[in-house]
Design an enzyme around this catalytic site. Structure first.
Site, mmCIF file in Angstrom:
data_model
loop_
_atom_site.group_PDB
_atom_site.id
_atom_site.type_symbol
_atom_site.label_atom_id
_atom_site.label_comp_id
_atom_site.label_asym_id
_atom_site.label_seq_id
_atom_site.Cartn_x
_atom_site.Cartn_y
_atom_site.Cartn_z
ATOM 1 N N TYR A 184 6.290 -7.173 -5.180
ATOM 2 C CA TYR A 184 5.654 -6.605 -6.205
ATOM 3 C C TYR A 184 6.681 -5.672 -7.039
ATOM 4 C CZ TYR A 184 4.618 -2.154 -4.272
ATOM 5 O OH TYR A 184 4.293 -1.058 -3.988
ATOM 6 N N GLU A 243 7.574 -6.378 -10.733
ATOM 7 C CA GLU A 243 7.112 -5.438 -11.921
ATOM 8 C C GLU A 243 8.208 -5.077 -12.684
ATOM 9 O OE1 GLU A 243 3.230 -3.413 -9.918
ATOM 10 O OE2 GLU A 243 5.346 -2.444 -9.483
ATOM 11 N N HIS A 248 -20.898 -8.942 -22.226
ATOM 12 C CA HIS A 248 -20.242 -9.801 -23.213
ATOM 13 C C HIS A 248 -19.969 -8.886 -24.683
ATOM 14 C CE1 HIS A 248 -19.720 -13.633 -25.100
ATOM 15 N NE2 HIS A 248 -20.334 -13.315 -26.136
ATOM 16 N N GLU A 254 -16.642 -11.095 -17.498
ATOM 17 C CA GLU A 254 -18.032 -11.797 -17.417
ATOM 18 C C GLU A 254 -18.023 -13.107 -16.699
ATOM 19 O OE1 GLU A 254 -19.920 -13.535 -21.040
ATOM 20 O OE2 GLU A 254 -18.003 -12.539 -22.006
ATOM 21 N N CYS A 283 5.410 8.170 -4.639
ATOM 22 C CA CYS A 283 4.499 7.653 -5.711
ATOM 23 C C CYS A 283 4.488 8.260 -7.161
ATOM 24 C CB CYS A 283 3.261 7.824 -4.991
ATOM 25 S SG CYS A 283 1.879 7.331 -6.412
ATOM 26 N N LYS A 308 6.693 4.288 -12.646
ATOM 27 C CA LYS A 308 6.711 2.657 -12.954
ATOM 28 C C LYS A 308 5.506 2.230 -13.880
ATOM 29 C CE LYS A 308 3.970 0.365 -10.686
ATOM 30 N NZ LYS A 308 3.470 -0.165 -9.303
ATOM 31 N N CYS A 350 4.754 4.790 -8.110
ATOM 32 C CA CYS A 350 3.541 4.209 -8.933
ATOM 33 C C CYS A 350 3.584 4.757 -10.453
ATOM 34 C CB CYS A 350 2.301 4.684 -8.252
ATOM 35 S SG CYS A 350 2.472 4.916 -6.559
#
Ligand SMILES: Cc1cc2nc3c(=O)[nH]c(=O)nc-3n(C[C@H](O)[C@H](O)[C@H](O)COP(=O)(O)OP(=O)(O)OC[C@H]3O[C@@H](n4cnc5c(N)ncnc54)[C@H](O)[C@@H]3O)c2cc1C
Length: 462
Positions: free
Chosen positions: A180, A184, A439, A444, A43, A51, A48
Site C-alpha cells: 500500500y 499510495e 439516496h 446505497e 504515523c 501521507k 499516515c
C-alpha cells in the site's frame, strides 16, 4: 520487595508507546517514556498523517479539471512543493506538541533519548548515559523501511521517510514495491505532476486484497498515466550523465528517472536495542515474539505495535496498548482482537475493505455468494472522467453472514470504517437487504444488490 524508579517504562514514543505511557500515567502509575526522534512516531511524523495530507494535495489537478463539467472555468494553476512540505511540517509539529502535552498532562516523565535494554528491569538512556529501572517495560519501537542493502546502488535511493521532505519534487520517479505504501506514493507523485513508474515483482499490485479491487485499481492507475511494470525487479541503480539516476531491471528495462524510491516492506527496529541483555526472543525477521497478551518471554517485558510484526497499522498498535493497560493495570485480562480489521489504501481511487477476499472465502467455505456492482460514480457523469466504482459483498451461503466487503472508489476508506462495525456485529446479507438506502449516494449500492452476481461452490464458479 524490590523498588523500581518507575512502574512502567516505555521505549518508543509512537502510536502504541504514547498511548501506553499516557493512560498508565493517568491511572496514577509512575511512568517514564523515551523517544529517540520525534514524539508521535511513524504515523504522525512520517506515515499516515503527512501521507494523507499529500494525498489531498495530489488530488487538486483532477478537481480543477472536473470542475469544467459543472460550469466552472478555473484560471491557470501552479503547484509549489516547498509550500506543501512547509505546511505539512507545521501541522505535524502541532500534532507532535499535542502528543507531548498529553504525556505531560498525565504526568509521565518524558525523555528525548534513545533507550536500550540493560536487563529485564533496567533501561539505559543514551543521551545522558543514565540507567533507570522499571517494574514493567513496554517496547514499542516500531519499524523502519527495509533499505534493501543487497541492491547495488541502494544508497542512491530514497524511502518513504525521505519522500516527505525532498528538497525538490523530481520530474520523474520509479517506485519499487507493490504494497500500500508504494501504491499510495505512486498516486501522490503522479497527481503532483511527476512522471511515475511502479515496479513490482508480483503478478499484481496489493497482494492479499480482493482480486477485483487489485485489477480495478491497476487499470485506473494506468488510465491516469502511471506506468506499472509487473513481474520485474530493479537489479541496479546508478547515477546517469544527466545528473539523475538510471535503474536497470532484471527483465532488461533501463529507466532514467529523477528519484528511485524503495517501498519493499518494513523491518522491526530491534537492532542494537539490547534485547539479548534481557534475553528477549525475536523471530527470524527480527520482530519481538509475543503471546496473545503482548507479553514477551521475559515476564517484565511487553512489546506492541509494529515491532511485533502482527498487523502494522496505527489503530492496531493503539488497541494493543489499551489491552496491555487493561490486563496489567486494571486487573482485566484482555487480548487484542485482530479479527476483522477494516482498512483503507489511500490510492486514487481509494480502496476500503474489511473481511476476507472472494478468493479466500471461496477456499474457506463450501459455497459463497458474490454480490458485485461496478458503476460510474455520479460526479463522473458531468465531469466526463472515465472512472469506475466497484463494490463487492462476499456472503457465506450456509449462514448468510457477510464475510467480506470491498470497495474501490471515492471515500472507500470512510465506508470501510462503517462496514467494519457491521461485519463485526456479524450481520447477514438479509440485514443489508432490510436496510433503507440513502439516496443518492454511492454506498446505497451496498444495500440494493438483491441477487448474487454469481456463486462459487467447492471452488467452482456457478
Ligand atoms: C508511509 C507510511 C504510511 C502509513 N500509513 C498508514 C495509514 O494510513 N494507516 C495506518 O493505520 N497505518 C499507517 N502506517 C503504519 C503506522 O504508521 C504504524 O503501524 C504505526 O505507526 C505503528 O506504531 P508503533 O507505536 O508500533 O510504532 P511507531 O509509530 O513507528 O513508533 C515507534 C517510535 O519508536 C522510536 N524508537 C525506535 N527505537 C527507539 C529506541 N531504541 N529508543 C527510543 N525510541 C525509539 C521511533 O523513533 C518511533 O518514533 C503507515 C506507515 C508508513 C511508513
Amino acid at each position: 520487595m524490590t523498588s523500581y524508579d518507575y512502574d512502567l517504562f516505555v521505549i518508543g514514543g509512537g502510536s502504541g508507546g504514547v498511548r501506553s505511557a499516557r493512560v498508565a500515567a493517568s491511572l496514577g502509575k509512575r511512568v517514564g517514556i523515551a523517544e529517540e526522534y520525534r514524539y508521535g512516531g511513524t504515523c504522525v511524523i512520517r506515515g499516515c498523517v503527512p501521507k494523507k495530507l499529500f494525498v489531498y494535495a495530489s488530488q487538486f489537478p483532477e478537481h480543477f479539471e472536473d470542475s469544467a463539467g459543472f460550469g466552472w472555468t478555473v484560471g491557470e494553476s501552479s503547484f509549489d512543493w516547498k509550500k506543501l512540505v512547509a505546511a505539512k511540517d507545521k501541522e505535524i509539529e502541532r500534532l507532535e506538541g499535542l502528543y507531548r502535552q498529553g504525556l505531560e498532562n498525565a504526568k509521565a516523565e518524558i525523555f528525548n533519548s534513545r533507550a536500550e535494554l540493560v536487563d529485564a528491569h533496567t533501561v539505559k538512556l543514551l543521551q545522558t548515559g543514565k540507567t533507570v529501572t522499571a517494574e514493567r517495560i513496554v517496547i514499542a519501537v516500531g519499524g523502519t523501511p527495509n533499505p534493501h542493502v543487497s541492491l547495488p546502488g541502494h544508497e542512491l535511493t530514497i524511502s518513504s521517510n525521505e519522500a516527505f521532505d525532498l528538497q525538490e519534487l523530481p520530474s520523474s520517479i520509479l517506485i519499487a514495491g507493490g504494497g500500500y505504501i508504494a501504491v499510495e506514493f505512486a498516486n501522490i507523485f503522479h497527481g503532483l505532476g511527476v512522471e511515475t513508474t511502479l515496479i513490482y515483482r508480483g503478478k499484481e499490485i496489493l497482494s492479499r486484497f480482493d482480486n477485483d479491487l487489485r485489477q480495478g485499481l491497476h487499470a485506473a492507475m494506468v488510465e491516469k498515466g502511471i506506468r506499472i511494470i509487473l513481474e520485474d525487479v530493479i537489479h541496479e541503480v546508478k547515477k546517469d550523465e544527466a545528473g539523475g539516476l538510471v535503474a536497470h531491471t532484471k527483465q532488461g528495462h533501463s529507466l532514467n528517472v529523477g528519484q528511485v524510491m524503495l517501498a519493499l516492506g518494513r523491518d522491526p527496529n530491534t537492532q542494537g536495542l539490547g534485547l539479548e541483555n534481557a534475553g528477549v526472543a525475536i523471530n527470524d525477521r527480527g520482530a519481538i515474539i509475543v503471546d496473545e497478551y503482548s507479553r514477551t518471554n521475559v515476564p517484565s517485558i511487553f512489546a506492541l505495535g509494529d515491532v511485533t510484526d502482527r498487523v502494522q497499522l496505527t489503530p492496531v498498535a493503539i488497541h494493543e496498548a489499551m489491552c496491555f493497560i487493561e490486563t496489567e493495570f486494571k486487573n482485566n485480562p484482555t487480548k487484542p482482537d485482530h479479527h476483522l480489521i477494516a482498512t483503507a489504501v489511500f490510492s486514487q481511487p481509494e480502496i476500503g475493505t474489511v473481511g476476507i477476499s472472494e478468493e479466500e472465502a471461496a477456499a474457506k467455505f463450501e459455497e459463497i455468494e458474490v454480490y458485485r456492482a461496478q458503476f460510474r460514480p455520479m460526479k463522473a457523469t458531468l465531469s466526463g472522467r472515465s472512472e469506475k466504482t466497484i463494490m463487492k459483498l462476499i456472503v457465506n451461503a450456509a449462514d448468510r453472514k457477510v464475510v467480506g466487503a470491498h470497495i474501490l472508489g471515492h471515500e472507500a476508506g470512510e465506508m470501510a470504517q462503517l462496514l467494519g462495525i457491521i461485519l463485526k456485529a456479524g450481520c447477514t446479507k438479509d440485514d443489508f437487504d432490510a436496510t433503507m438506502a440513502v439516496h443518492p449516494t454511492a454506498s446505497e449500492e451496498l444495500v440494493t444488490m438483491y441477487s448474487p452476481s454469481y456463486r462459487i461452490k467447492n471452488g467452482e464458479r456457478l
